[in-house]
Scaffold this motif. Structure first.
Motif, PDB file in Angstrom:
ATOM      1  N   ARG A 421     120.965   2.173 -21.485  1.00 30.23           N
ATOM      2  CA  ARG A 421     122.172   3.004 -21.530  1.00 30.23           C
ATOM      3  C   ARG A 421     123.374   2.228 -20.996  1.00 30.23           C
ATOM      4  NH1 ARG A 421     122.891   8.959 -18.602  1.00 30.23           N
ATOM      5  NH2 ARG A 421     124.931   9.461 -19.536  1.00 30.23           N
ATOM      6  N   THR A 422     124.529   2.433 -21.638  1.00 27.60           N
ATOM      7  CA  THR A 422     125.765   1.806 -21.174  1.00 27.60           C
ATOM      8  C   THR A 422     126.205   2.450 -19.861  1.00 27.60           C
ATOM      9  OG1 THR A 422     126.448   1.301 -23.432  1.00 27.60           O
ATOM     10  CG2 THR A 422     128.174   1.348 -21.752  1.00 27.60           C
ATOM     11  N   VAL A 423     126.611   1.625 -18.915  1.00 26.93           N
ATOM     12  CA  VAL A 423     126.989   2.097 -17.580  1.00 26.93           C
ATOM     13  C   VAL A 423     128.416   1.654 -17.265  1.00 26.93           C
ATOM     14  CG1 VAL A 423     126.538   1.846 -15.095  1.00 26.93           C
ATOM     15  CG2 VAL A 423     124.631   2.119 -16.699  1.00 26.93           C
ATOM     16  N   ILE A 424     129.178   2.553 -16.650  1.00 28.28           N
ATOM     17  CA  ILE A 424     130.501   2.216 -16.124  1.00 28.28           C
ATOM     18  C   ILE A 424     130.406   2.270 -14.611  1.00 28.28           C
ATOM     19  CG2 ILE A 424     132.922   2.892 -15.962  1.00 28.28           C
ATOM     20  CD1 ILE A 424     132.622   4.199 -18.720  1.00 28.28           C
ATOM     21  N   ALA A 425     130.478   1.120 -13.969  1.00 28.12           N
ATOM     22  CA  ALA A 425     130.458   1.058 -12.508  1.00 28.12           C
ATOM     23  C   ALA A 425     131.902   1.050 -12.009  1.00 28.12           C
ATOM     24  CB  ALA A 425     129.725  -0.201 -12.047  1.00 28.12           C
ATOM     25  N   PHE A 426     132.186   1.913 -11.027  1.00 27.31           N
ATOM     26  CA  PHE A 426     133.573   2.044 -10.576  1.00 27.31           C
ATOM     27  C   PHE A 426     133.632   2.412  -9.109  1.00 27.31           C
ATOM     28  CE2 PHE A 426     132.104   6.253 -11.538  1.00 27.31           C
ATOM     29  CZ  PHE A 426     132.772   7.111 -10.674  1.00 27.31           C
ATOM     30  N   ASP A 427     134.700   1.991  -8.480  1.00 26.20           N
ATOM     31  CA  ASP A 427     135.009   2.397  -7.109  1.00 26.20           C
ATOM     32  C   ASP A 427     135.493   3.851  -7.171  1.00 26.20           C
ATOM     33  OD1 ASP A 427     136.474   2.863  -4.628  1.00 26.20           O
ATOM     34  OD2 ASP A 427     136.383   0.680  -4.329  1.00 26.20           O
ATOM     35  N   PRO A 428     134.944   4.751  -6.345  1.00 23.95           N
ATOM     36  CA  PRO A 428     135.353   6.164  -6.392  1.00 23.95           C
ATOM     37  C   PRO A 428     136.852   6.384  -6.228  1.00 23.95           C
ATOM     38  CG  PRO A 428     133.373   5.924  -5.071  1.00 23.95           C
ATOM     39  CD  PRO A 428     133.851   4.531  -5.383  1.00 23.95           C
ATOM     40  N   ARG A 429     137.554   5.429  -5.632  1.00 27.91           N
ATOM     41  CA  ARG A 429     138.996   5.577  -5.483  1.00 27.91           C
ATOM     42  C   ARG A 429     139.709   5.504  -6.828  1.00 27.91           C
ATOM     43  NH1 ARG A 429     140.394   0.916  -1.417  1.00 27.91           N
ATOM     44  NH2 ARG A 429     138.806  -0.086  -2.734  1.00 27.91           N
ATOM     45  N   TRP A 430     139.040   4.976  -7.832  1.00 27.33           N
ATOM     46  CA  TRP A 430     139.608   4.850  -9.176  1.00 27.33           C
ATOM     47  C   TRP A 430     138.842   5.730 -10.169  1.00 27.33           C
ATOM     48  CZ3 TRP A 430     140.148   0.998  -5.639  1.00 27.33           C
ATOM     49  CH2 TRP A 430     141.430   0.425  -5.519  1.00 27.33           C
ATOM     50  N   ASP A 431     138.485   6.931  -9.725  1.00 24.09           N
ATOM     51  CA  ASP A 431     137.677   7.786 -10.592  1.00 24.09           C
ATOM     52  C   ASP A 431     138.441   8.280 -11.820  1.00 24.09           C
ATOM     53  OD1 ASP A 431     139.330   9.382  -9.025  1.00 24.09           O
ATOM     54  OD2 ASP A 431     137.866  10.989  -8.811  1.00 24.09           O
ATOM     55  N   PRO A 450     131.021   2.306  -4.199  1.00 21.22           N
ATOM     56  CA  PRO A 450     132.048   2.193  -3.160  1.00 21.22           C
ATOM     57  C   PRO A 450     132.337   0.733  -2.822  1.00 21.22           C
ATOM     58  CG  PRO A 450     130.466   3.906  -2.602  1.00 21.22           C
ATOM     59  CD  PRO A 450     129.901   3.180  -3.787  1.00 21.22           C
ATOM     60  N   GLY A 451     133.630   0.414  -2.701  1.00 23.47           N
ATOM     61  CA  GLY A 451     134.038  -0.921  -2.323  1.00 23.47           C
ATOM     62  C   GLY A 451     134.143  -1.903  -3.476  1.00 23.47           C
ATOM     63  N   GLN A 452     133.893  -1.467  -4.704  1.00 19.72           N
ATOM     64  CA  GLN A 452     133.953  -2.393  -5.842  1.00 19.72           C
ATOM     65  C   GLN A 452     135.376  -2.874  -6.106  1.00 19.72           C
ATOM     66  OE1 GLN A 452     131.573  -1.789  -9.557  1.00 19.72           O
ATOM     67  NE2 GLN A 452     133.565  -1.535 -10.544  1.00 19.72           N
ATOM     68  N   GLY A 453     136.361  -2.045  -5.795  1.00 13.90           N
ATOM     69  CA  GLY A 453     137.738  -2.447  -6.023  1.00 13.90           C
ATOM     70  C   GLY A 453     138.297  -1.910  -7.331  1.00 13.90           C
ATOM     71  N   PRO A 454     139.503  -2.337  -7.684  1.00 11.30           N
ATOM     72  CA  PRO A 454     140.201  -1.734  -8.819  1.00 11.30           C
ATOM     73  C   PRO A 454     139.659  -2.112 -10.199  1.00 11.30           C
ATOM     74  CG  PRO A 454     141.509  -3.506  -7.892  1.00 11.30           C
ATOM     75  CD  PRO A 454     140.363  -3.305  -6.961  1.00 11.30           C
ATOM     76  N   THR A 455     138.918  -3.209 -10.303  1.00  6.42           N
ATOM     77  CA  THR A 455     138.378  -3.598 -11.613  1.00  6.42           C
ATOM     78  C   THR A 455     137.110  -2.822 -11.916  1.00  6.42           C
ATOM     79  OG1 THR A 455     139.294  -5.831 -11.434  1.00  6.42           O
ATOM     80  CG2 THR A 455     137.518  -5.504 -13.017  1.00  6.42           C
ATOM     81  N   LEU A 456     137.115  -2.126 -13.055  1.00  2.00           N
ATOM     82  CA  LEU A 456     135.947  -1.367 -13.480  1.00  2.00           C
ATOM     83  C   LEU A 456     134.993  -2.284 -14.242  1.00  2.00           C
ATOM     84  CD1 LEU A 456     138.155   0.781 -12.860  1.00  2.00           C
ATOM     85  CD2 LEU A 456     137.163   2.168 -14.673  1.00  2.00           C
ATOM     86  N   LYS A 457     133.701  -2.009 -14.181  1.00  2.00           N
ATOM     87  CA  LYS A 457     132.714  -2.840 -14.845  1.00  2.00           C
ATOM     88  C   LYS A 457     131.963  -2.019 -15.889  1.00  2.00           C
ATOM     89  CE  LYS A 457     130.296  -5.683 -12.364  1.00  2.00           C
ATOM     90  NZ  LYS A 457     129.273  -6.223 -11.413  1.00  2.00           N
ATOM     91  N   VAL A 458     131.871  -2.563 -17.098  1.00  2.00           N
ATOM     92  CA  VAL A 458     131.102  -1.940 -18.173  1.00  2.00           C
ATOM     93  C   VAL A 458     129.876  -2.797 -18.446  1.00  2.00           C
ATOM     94  CG1 VAL A 458     131.047  -1.323 -20.620  1.00  2.00           C
ATOM     95  CG2 VAL A 458     133.082  -0.838 -19.255  1.00  2.00           C
ATOM     96  N   ILE A 459     128.699  -2.212 -18.299  1.00  2.00           N
ATOM     97  CA  ILE A 459     127.442  -2.892 -18.622  1.00  2.00           C
ATOM     98  C   ILE A 459     126.936  -2.278 -19.918  1.00  2.00           C
ATOM     99  CG2 ILE A 459     125.122  -3.462 -17.834  1.00  2.00           C
ATOM    100  CD1 ILE A 459     126.181  -2.859 -14.952  1.00  2.00           C
ATOM    101  N   ALA A 460     127.103  -2.993 -21.009  1.00  2.00           N
ATOM    102  CA  ALA A 460     126.756  -2.463 -22.328  1.00  2.00           C
ATOM    103  C   ALA A 460     125.246  -2.381 -22.489  1.00  2.00           C
ATOM    104  CB  ALA A 460     127.354  -3.348 -23.414  1.00  2.00           C
ATOM    105  N   GLY A 461     124.768  -1.198 -22.893  1.00  2.00           N
ATOM    106  CA  GLY A 461     123.342  -0.991 -23.102  1.00  2.00           C
ATOM    107  C   GLY A 461     122.989  -0.931 -24.580  1.00  2.00           C
ATOM    108  N   THR A 462     121.701  -0.725 -24.865  1.00  2.00           N
ATOM    109  CA  THR A 462     121.241  -0.684 -26.250  1.00  2.00           C
ATOM    110  C   THR A 462     121.754   0.542 -26.989  1.00  2.00           C
ATOM    111  OG1 THR A 462     119.210   0.420 -25.526  1.00  2.00           O
ATOM    112  CG2 THR A 462     119.142  -1.990 -25.725  1.00  2.00           C
ATOM    113  N   ASP A 463     122.256   1.536 -26.254  1.00  2.00           N
ATOM    114  CA  ASP A 463     122.769   2.748 -26.901  1.00  2.00           C
ATOM    115  C   ASP A 463     124.208   2.581 -27.401  1.00  2.00           C
ATOM    116  OD1 ASP A 463     123.990   2.607 -24.408  1.00  2.00           O
ATOM    117  OD2 ASP A 463     124.030   4.788 -24.146  1.00  2.00           O
ATOM    118  N   PHE A 464     124.847   1.438 -27.122  1.00  2.30           N
ATOM    119  CA  PHE A 464     126.251   1.274 -27.513  1.00  2.30           C
ATOM    120  C   PHE A 464     126.402   1.316 -29.033  1.00  2.30           C
ATOM    121  CE2 PHE A 464     129.638  -1.447 -29.096  1.00  2.30           C
ATOM    122  CZ  PHE A 464     130.741  -0.839 -28.517  1.00  2.30           C
TER     123      PHE A 464
END
Length: 491
Positions: A421-431, A450-464
């Motif tokens: 599954r595709t995942v979006i990892a994000f700092d809660p301050r940038w929800d 928490p603490g990841q910072g302002p850059t959001l991360k997308v981990i593309a999964g097989t469902d993309f």
């Protein structure tokens, strides 16, 4: 790169040959109409063009309350190209029932001032309407005048622009706007709370979309995220609300502009325009409770009708006069907003020269989001090991506006254990930013880090499967931050 907002923060158009006669035999400019009530104007014009509206329009003309707006005005700006209408919304509420006042939070004494001020420019070729909002708290030097309440003679003095109506009525309001903008006003239209509510109701309501919940305890506005059909009272709450977020009156003006675009869309896409009975009901409701200058007449409606029969939301454009970064505190008046000395001047010069304000670009089907993708920084990772997937996702997100790094990475060991599954990892301050990104990636899992910072991360999964196109609710672009009507209406 711009930092995503944190959650706590809330070429000239060629003129027609021979400059179509802009003056009548009497030497006056042709007198077409207004525009917050552009929906009503379009109703008149389509019927007139169809040859069935003359008698109806003539009978309605007698119901308009007149005001001598241009009395004794001297040293006025030179006429430009096209027609300029000053539209003001007042806070009159005397004829609203006690039940409606309570339901829609309209209690208290009216200030007898202008709640809304707009210049509506109708192009000389009659295929474009440009609406410029003037913030009611704008700093203004009111011209010399006699106070209509006390009879006292005033010299030129500073105040907020909406005080011009309270001190000198429509006449001083027009003088003040002309003095500040150097744009000659051809017509004046005044709408109060009651006429606004009744007109929306007789149209059958107006559809509004919002990408986030809108709540204002002062007006009682309470809209969930999504699409809503607003009646007159709810529509009034929507355009009056100032405490939805930190944007205050500027945010309110954006909602007013969005509502106007929706009103035009409703009038031009429904049977109101071609149904004499519906048209009569709408225009009687509106014209029975507005005030207009003495020069606004039946002939103007008919003339404009023959030219504007093809009007639509894409024919309209909206902006707010550019503001300086710092305001000005006036003793006894309080904080005021200062217009940008250069950008505001260029905006009003564009109106005088009949130039479009919004960039002419094709509208793409896109889902509205709260945070503009241009404000969201994204790092893409391929969580499947499939060759080229990271580049595909990165390119798709960048194409719809997200600020990707352009350097997608591979998750170690992903080929052996691909992410399902595709995942979006994000700092809660940038929800809020994460939610906008999730809209572009349907089905993606939101994972707070928490603490990841302002850059959001997308981990593309097989469902993309694909990236959905998104756009900001207030994606204003171009030199004047203007938007077209079809860019802010519901898809």
């Amino acid at each position: 790169m711009p930092t995503p907002p944190r959650s706590p923060a809330p070429a000239p158009r060629p003129r027609p040959p021979a400059q179509r006669a802009r003056r009548t035999s009497a030497g006056r400019r042709k007198r077409p109409r207004w525009a917050m009530r552009l929906a009503c104007t379009v109703s008149v014009t389509v019927l007139a063009a169809a040859g069935i509206g003359h008698s109806v329009v003539t009978s309605l003309d007698t119901g308009i309350r007149r005001v001598d707006v241009f009395r004794d005005m001297k040293n006025r700006p030179e006429s430009g190209h096209g027609i300029n209408v000053l539209l003001v919304g007042t806070d009159g509420r005397d004829k609203i029932t006690p039940e409606e006042k309570e339901k829609y939070r309209l209690g208290g004494a009216p200030c007898h001032c202008t709640d809304t001020i707009m210049i509506v420019h109708i192009s000389e070729d009659r295929d474009r309407a440009s609406v410029v909002s003037l913030p009611r708290d704008s700093y203004a030097d009111l011209p010399p005048h006699t106070d209509r309440n006390t009879g006292q003679k005033h010299r030129e003095h500073p105040n907020k622009i909406n005080a011009a109506y309270a001190e000198g009525g429509p006449n001083l309001t027009v003088q003040t706007v002309e003095h500040m903008t150097k744009v000659k006003i051809d017509h004046y239209l005044e709408v109060d709370f009651l006429s606004f509510m009744k007109t929306v109701d007789v149209l059958g309501g107006v559809r509004i979309c919002t990408a986030r919940p809108l709540r204002d305890s002062h007006t009682g506005l309470d809209l969930a995220e999504g699409t809503h059909q607003l009646n007159g009272g709810a529509a009034l709450q929507y355009v009056r609300s100032r405490y939805v977020d930190g944007a205050s009156d500027l945010g309110r003006m954006q909602r007013q502009q969005r509502f106007l675009a929706a009103l035009i869309a409703k009038a031009t896409s429904s049977g109101v325009l071609l149904n004499p009975v519906k048209f009569r009901d709408v225009t009687r409701t509106l014209l029975g409770s507005v005030r207009a200058d003495k020069g606004f007449g039946t002939g103007d409606m008919l003339d404009l009708g023959r030219a504007m029969r093809g009007f639509s939301p894409s024919s309209s454009e909206f902006t707010t006069v550019p503001l300086d970064a710092t305001g000005q505190v006036v003793p006894g008046i309080g904080s005021t907003l200062k217009w940008h000395p250069v950008k505001a001047g260029r905006l009003f010069e564009a109106l005088r020269q009949d130039q479009p304000l919004a960039a002419h670009r094709p509208r793409s089907k896109a889902t509205m989001v709260d945070v503009s993708p241009q404000q969201v920084r994204v790092q893409v990772e391929n969580g499947t090991g499939a060759p080229g997937l990271g580049k595909k996702v990165d390119a798709g997100l960048r194409a719809t506006g997200f600020q990707t790094t352009g350097a997608p990475a591979d998750v170690p060991g992903a080929a052996a254990r691909p992410a399902p599954r595709t995942v979006i990892a994000f700092d809660p301050r940038w929800d809020r930013s994460a939610k906008s990104l999730a809209t572009a990636l349907p089905g993606a899992e939101l994972r707070p880090v928490p603490g990841q910072g302002p850059t959001l991360k997308v981990i593309a999964g097989t469902d993309f499967k694909e990236v959905r196109r998104v756009r900001a609710e207030d994606a204003q672009q171009g030199e004047f931050g203007a938007i077209r009507g079809d860019e802010v209406t519901c898809d």
